[in-house]
Design an enzyme around this catalytic site. Structure first.
Site, PDB file in Angstrom:
ATOM      1  N   GLY A  38      -8.465 -13.866 -10.920  1.00  0.00           N
ATOM      2  CA  GLY A  38      -7.295 -14.527 -11.611  1.00  0.00           C
ATOM      3  C   GLY A  38      -6.374 -13.488 -12.132  1.00  0.00           C
ATOM      4  O   GLY A  38      -6.016 -12.684 -11.365  1.00  0.00           O
ATOM      5  N   GLY A  39      -5.713 -13.915 -13.093  1.00  0.00           N
ATOM      6  CA  GLY A  39      -4.582 -13.069 -13.849  1.00  0.00           C
ATOM      7  C   GLY A  39      -5.120 -11.505 -13.900  1.00  0.00           C
ATOM      8  O   GLY A  39      -4.142 -10.605 -13.943  1.00  0.00           O
TER       9      GLY A  39
ATOM     10  N   GLY B 158      16.606   4.600  15.414  1.00  0.00           N
ATOM     11  CA  GLY B 158      16.328   4.226  14.285  1.00  0.00           C
ATOM     12  C   GLY B 158      15.207   5.076  13.610  1.00  0.00           C
ATOM     13  O   GLY B 158      15.121   5.445  12.344  1.00  0.00           O
ATOM     14  N   ALA B 159      13.901   4.859  14.304  1.00  0.00           N
ATOM     15  CA  ALA B 159      12.773   5.462  13.659  1.00  0.00           C
ATOM     16  C   ALA B 159      12.869   6.848  13.217  1.00  0.00           C
ATOM     17  O   ALA B 159      12.419   7.616  12.458  1.00  0.00           O
ATOM     18  CB  ALA B 159      11.829   5.138  14.529  1.00  0.00           C
TER      19      ALA B 159
END
Lengths: 510, 682
Positions: free
Chosen positions: A169-170, A404-405
């Site tokens: 949960g939280g 780009g890498a």
């Protein structure tokens, strides 16, 4: 007088028994240690200073006023790991299931505040059934207070979460915002909604282990950074990690005596890169042969294995390593690997840990699977992280550094300090075949001509020297001498100063 | 003498020959395939000629290519090593035609010994003891009994066309001979459609013992004693020694004389080996003659001081032997272990890949082979033992799939067998080899095996002593205590270093304690360490203690310790909370904990390794090319399940038994590590 003193001992004895022997036995029966036993293993012998041993909750609803155990389900305080201070909280599953009440949360908040003020890491051991339902919104408020402190402490002191039982949960959002999450195999799980809710809402049948066990979070979700066989091993390994980390963002990373030759030559590295550029090799061999004493602490070993992240030491000082792994998917960058590495780079930068980048990357992974899921923005995270990092950055290109890498992987253009390349490097906009087919589109139907063009392209670009001619590579180095060269590069950067323009904060593409 | 010699081989034997050639002042030429561009033998040679693609049948054994390399370099002689072209008469012929000396026997001898039946016949004629048997057609059971009696029981009744144990019976008396004949005949008819049967002597407690001979072209011949090679796995020798612990002087002389007689009968002129099978009563029978340098020749060199390669080259140069039979003695004992790239825990599956670490023990010259093979008067000079490692690899090199998986031949020599074995144990402990599976643990285990130590072994040693395969070594209590004490001392050193990290809280440093619990091989040892600058005294809770001294520091992968005055060598790896220790063939996880840590560790559940019998595990690191089945499919034994590509080779993984696919964990394009689960069965 004597009675008063002994009352303290009685109260302590009572508090230390947590939820009582029966529940302690049950905890052991599940293969888990108690909150206090875990602290004992985490900290140096007899170094634990406990706070708030007698804190108990103030809830009076649902008969809670009749059970007010001392400590309220969490043990907090500080101690040392190899003589260095850390703050710690350890949830006690034997006391009300380790559920979080307002006072339970308050105890955690207290040590977090002290940790930030005094500049020491926070280590949280999670083993809790969740919110103390009887307290209602008070419990939720407690979570919120802890969350806010996790956020405030982020980048100020290292925060480590060790999940050693349920965390649902939280409650998951506190560990989620810490720097590292470790889990214990078969006895810990984390999820936002449990198997029952999942079944009700989506009709999916899944076990807790499949939904949020250690394997799931280390291999699939990447929520966890590592998983260990049992409590004993997990805590020993957290100690080992702490040995690598600075205590806070005002201090340099730790240095410890080392038994290794800084100038150690590893001739076998000369043959690490296979002659055939399409064959893989294990980048970890390079990491292990460069590191002091071959000691490497890997982070997220089981996730996005096409990139390797972790800590080594050079000359006794911590260095963060990011390395493409040609053994997996040819070391390509994709969404997962970019996210994994970006987070690691930002951790190192936040805590002044120098970054070593080892590059063998053929580019970004193509395909709809990547584009639809936003490889553009995820890839940009790594680019952004490297570009903003002001810590010493040393890069070694071993083989491919394409397109780009190439730029992303701590290139000169992203303010890397020292960029080395092995003679086997190929620094180019793309591989020879692809490049030839674009440049010589007209000859596409003539395989002979294309082959000749490809050979020409390879001659021109499949080497480190074009980049070296431009100063994008500071020096081409022999593989065998990598350890010495990189150690000296970092040594030269010990007093590095690099400033960022003033800003409230940046806007990294999350 | 020749100016230049070409070595028509690769790997360790090429390097071995070059060493002697270099000593003799002869220039060397290597040949190499694409797979061997970076190989050690190429680096060692004065010249190297490329002769083609990796497969040997396109490079190393293509006579024309080797002849071209000879022409190109002007080599005057060729040493063929072993394997490849070493026993190829056509090659010898081609060399003869080209006027190039062959460092090996005349082609007539190669031919004569190359054929099993011819060689046995020649051996018989030369007065060599051969396995008694009847090769002719046997009409009926009564004839079989008659022949069996002539040969003498026990006998083996074999199908002419036999193989794989089919149509084979052992008979110890008339009754069994009669029955055996009939059942062999039936089985042979059914299995091979050929019911011809023959009978030969069944050799009990067989040992493989071979005689090294050396002959020149002037009619001189000598034998250089024997080698015992009984420890074999599927006819592949693993451990060899010289002399044999089994032979007496009379048998040795008889075998030696017969071997020389056989060599002379075929006009032999070079080094050669006559292999015998020897039974429990020291009866010996000729098996075959190998007309080349044998892999295990170093053990002979170590006890005789004769450099066999040098002798071969001199004989090829037409020189008469300078050694007489009287010169040849037996000096001390030598043992050879073949280090193979084979995983002993996976039924000796060949393992290929990169040698990420290769650090053999230091070579030590002593005894007859001291000073590069020259005779030394003082046999036990220097250390009192010798270590020799013949190899063709180096750290960072590759064990390729194309050739023999042998990495090295590790030899030790000492005045006695016991000392040679002990030297070998220590040498194996110090042999660092990582990156591939290898048989070091297995040969270490053999060195500690009581049967081997007593010398009481047969060619069935491995299958009899390791019927379920090799499952590792369990250390005896005293060794275990030595390892425990060593680990405690090493752990303490490592922990003290950890407390020296910067950023400590002044005056509140961690104090490393003196009490530890060492857990290994399912046992806990509570110890207390008293350390001083010279070492540590490790006290056990039963009152005993061990004194440990070492210069080990954290990160060292090899720990050389002195435990109570005796050397102990450990390979040290890292595991959480302790060490991975490899020594004496054992591979242990050792945890060193404080008493409290140990107490809490005992509460941890023991996790059994997952049952993998219903899973298909990836046998090697590789890429899934395709999956041939789907969830729910019923698969038959032997059915292809998926294809994994590793080292450019496609490997089809097949079902080991019938089953239904319940889960598939990998898809085409996934790259997997060893033991990753590819699919599961119901």
């Amino acid at each position: 007088m004597k009675d008063i003193l002994s009352e303290l001992e009685d109260r302590r004895k009572d508090a230390r028994l947590g939820g009582g022997q029966r529940r302690i036995d049950a905890q052991h029966g599940r293969g888990k240690l108690t909150a206090r036993e875990r602290i004992e293993l985490l900290l140096d012998e007899d170094s634990f200073e406990e706070f708030d041993m007698f804190v108990s909750h103030r809830c009076t609803d649902f008969g809670m006023e009749n059970q007010r155990p001392a400590g309220d389900g969490v043990v907090t305080g500080w101690g040392t790991i190899n003589g260095r201070m850390v703050y710690v909280f350890s949830q006690d599953f034997t006391v009300l299931g380790g559920s979080v009440s307002a006072t339970h949360a308050m105890k955690i908040c207290k040590i977090m505040d002290m940790a930030m003020q005094n500049g020491a890491p926070v280590i949280g051991i999670n083993d809790s059934g969740g919110a103390r339902i009887q307290e209602g919104v008070d419990s939720l408020a407690g979570y919120g207070e802890v969350f806010e402190r996790n956020i405030m402490a982020s980048g100020v002191v290292p925060q480590i979460s060790v999940i050693m039982g349920p965390c649902a949960g939280g409650a998951v959002y506190s560990p989620a915002m810490t720097d590292f999450i470790f889990m214990v195999k078969d006895s810990s799980y984390m999820f936002v909604t449990g198997p029952d809710v999942v079944k009700t809402v989506t009709n999916e049948v899944v076990t807790a282990e499949e939904l949020g066990g250690a394997s799931t979070h280390t291999k699939k979700s990447s929520v966890a950074d590592g998983a260990f066989e049992n409590d004993v091993e997990a805590l020993a390994e957290v100690r080992r990690l702490v040995d690598f980390l600075p205590l806070n963002n005002r201090e340099k990373p730790p240095v410890r005596p080392f038994f290794d030759d800084v100038a150690r030559v590893e001739e076998s590295l000369d043959t690490l890169v296979p002659e055939n550029p399409n064959l893989p090799y294990d980048m970890k061999e390079l990491i292990l042969k460069m590191a002091d004493e071959g000691d490497f602490y890997e982070i997220q070993e089981e996730f996005a294995k096409n990139i390797i992240t972790g800590f080594i030491r050079l000359e006794g000082q911590t260095v963060g390593v990011v390395a493409n792994q040609p053994l997996v998917l040819a070391g390509v960058l994709d969404i997962d690997s970019a996210r994994k590495a970006a987070r690691f780079v930002r951790f190192c930068d936040a805590f002044e840990i120098p970054i070593l980048t080892l590059v063998d990357v053929p580019g970004f992974l193509p395909g709809t699977g990547q584009e639809y899921r936003g490889v553009i923005k995820h890839g940009a995270k790594l680019l952004f992280a490297y570009g903003e990092a002001t810590v010493p950055k040393v890069t070694v290109i071993t083989r491919k550094a394409y397109g780009g890498a190439y730029v992303v992987m701590a290139s000169k253009h992203l303010r890397a300090d020292v960029n080395y390349a092995w003679p086997t490097s190929e620094i180019a906009v793309m591989g020879a075949k692809g490049a030839t087919e674009i440049i010589h589109r007209a000859d596409l139907n003539d395989p002979e001509k294309i082959a000749a063009h490809a050979a020409e392209y390879e001659d021109r670009f499949a080497n480190p020297f074009v980049a070296a001619e431009r100063g994008f590579i500071d020096e081409v180095i022999q593989p065998r001498s990598t350890r010495r060269r990189v150690a000296r590069a970092f040594a030269s950067l010990r007093s590095k100063q690099s400033k960022m323009p003033w800003k409230k904060h940046d806007n990294i593409p999350l | 003498m020749f100016d230049k010699i070409l070595i028509a081989n690769r790997g360790e034997i090429a390097c071995r020959v070059m060493k002697t050639a270099r000593k003799m002042g002869i220039k060397t030429v290597a040949i190499y395939s694409d797979a061997d561009k970076q190989a050690l033998h190429v680096k060692m040679a004065d010249e190297a000629v490329h002769i083609g693609p990796p497969p040997a049948n396109q490079s190393y054994i293509v006579i024309d290519k080797v002849m071209d390399a000879i022409k190109q370099t002007g080599a005057q002689a060729v040493h063929p090593g072993y394997g490849f072209l070493s026993e190829n008469a056509k090659f010898a012929e081609a060399l003869e035609a080209a006027g190039v000396a062959f460092v090996g026997p005349p082609k007539g001898a190669i031919e004569a010994m190359g054929d099993k039946i011819t060689s046995k016949k020649i051996a018989q004629e030369a007065g060599v003891s051969t396995v008694p048997g009847y090769m002719g057609l046997i009409e009926d059971a009564e004839e079989a009994v008659k022949i069996s009696n002539e040969i003498g029981y026990p006998v083996m009744i074999k199908a002419s066309a036999g193989g794989g144990g089919k149509g084979m019976r052992i008979a110890w008396n008339d009754q069994e001979a009669r029955e055996g004949f009939q059942s062999s005949k039936n089985e042979a008819a059914n299995s091979f459609g050929d019911d011809r049967i023959f009978i030969e002597k069944f050799v009990t407690q067989p040992r493989h013992i071979e005689i090294q001979v050396l002959c020149d072209a002037h009619g001189n011949g000598i034998y250089l004693n024997e080698r015992e090679c009984s420890i074999q796995r599927r006819n592949q020798k693993v451990v060899e020694e010289a002399p044999s612990p089994f032979l007496d002087e009379a048998t040795r002389k008889a075998m030696g004389d017969q071997s020389v007689a056989l060599a002379k009968a075929v006009g032999y002129a070079s080094a050669g080996t006559v292999e015998f099978i020897v039974d429990g009563d020291k009866n010996f029978y000729f098996l075959e003659m190998n007309t080349r340098l044998q892999v295990e020749h170093p053990v002979t060199e170590l006890i005789t001081g004769v450099d066999l390669v040098e002798q071969m080259i001199r004989v090829a140069n037409g020189e008469p032997l300078s050694i007489t039979q009287e010169d040849v003695g037996i000096n001390g004992w030598a043992i050879e272990n073949r280090v193979y790239a084979e995983d002993p825990y996976r039924n000796f599956l060949p393992s290929i890949g990169r040698l990420t670490r290769y650090r053999p023990p230091a070579e030590i010259a002593a005894g007859p082979m001291q000073d590069n093979g020259k005779w030394a008067d003082d046999a036990a000079a220097g250390e009192g033992f010798a270590v020799r490692n013949d190899t063709g690899v180096f750290e960072g090199g590759e064990i390729s799939m194309y050739y023999d998986p042998m990495i090295a031949k590790l030899c030790t020599w000492a005045p006695t067998r016991e000392q040679a074995i002990e030297a070998m144990r220590n040498a194996l402990d110090g042999f660092e080899l990582e990156g591939i599976g290898h048989n070091l643990p297995f040969v270490s285990a053999v060195m500690d095996h009581p049967k081997f130590i007593s010398g009481d072994m047969t060619t069935a040693f491995i299958e009899e002593e390791y019927p379920e395969g090799f499952e590792g070594v369990t250390l005896p209590e005293d060794t275990l205590r030595q390892v425990a004490a060593s680990c405690a001392a090493m752990h303490r050193v490592a922990e003290i270093r950890r407390t020296r990290v910067s950023g400590r809280m002044d005056n509140h440093e961690r104090k490393v304690g003196t009490e530890w619990v060492v857990s290994l091989q399912g046992q806990d040892f509570a110890v207390q360490i008293d350390a001083d600058p010279q070492g540590s005294t490790v006290r056990f809770d039963d009152g005993s203690s061990l004194r440990v001294a070492s210069d080990w520091t954290p990160g060292d992968q090899l720990a050389t310790l002195d435990v109570e005055g005796s050397p102990l060598v450990l390979k040290v790896g890292k595991i959480s909370g302790g060490f991975r220790i490899r020594s004496r063939g054992a591979d242990l996880k050792v945890h060193v904990r404080t008493p409290r840590q140990a107490e809490l560790a005992r509460l941890m559940p023991e996790k059994l390794p997952p049952d993998t019998s219903k899973m298909l595990l990836c046998p090697m690191p590789g890429l899934i090319v395709k999956i041939d089945v789907e969830v729910g499919d019923e698969v038959q034994e032997g059915q292809a399940l998926c294809t994994v590509e590793a080292m450019k080779m496609e490997n089809i993984l097949r079902a080991e038994k019938k089953g239904v696919v319940s889960k598939i964990n990998a898809g085409a394009g996934d790259s997997l590590a060893v033991d990753d689960v590819i699919m599961e069965f119901e």
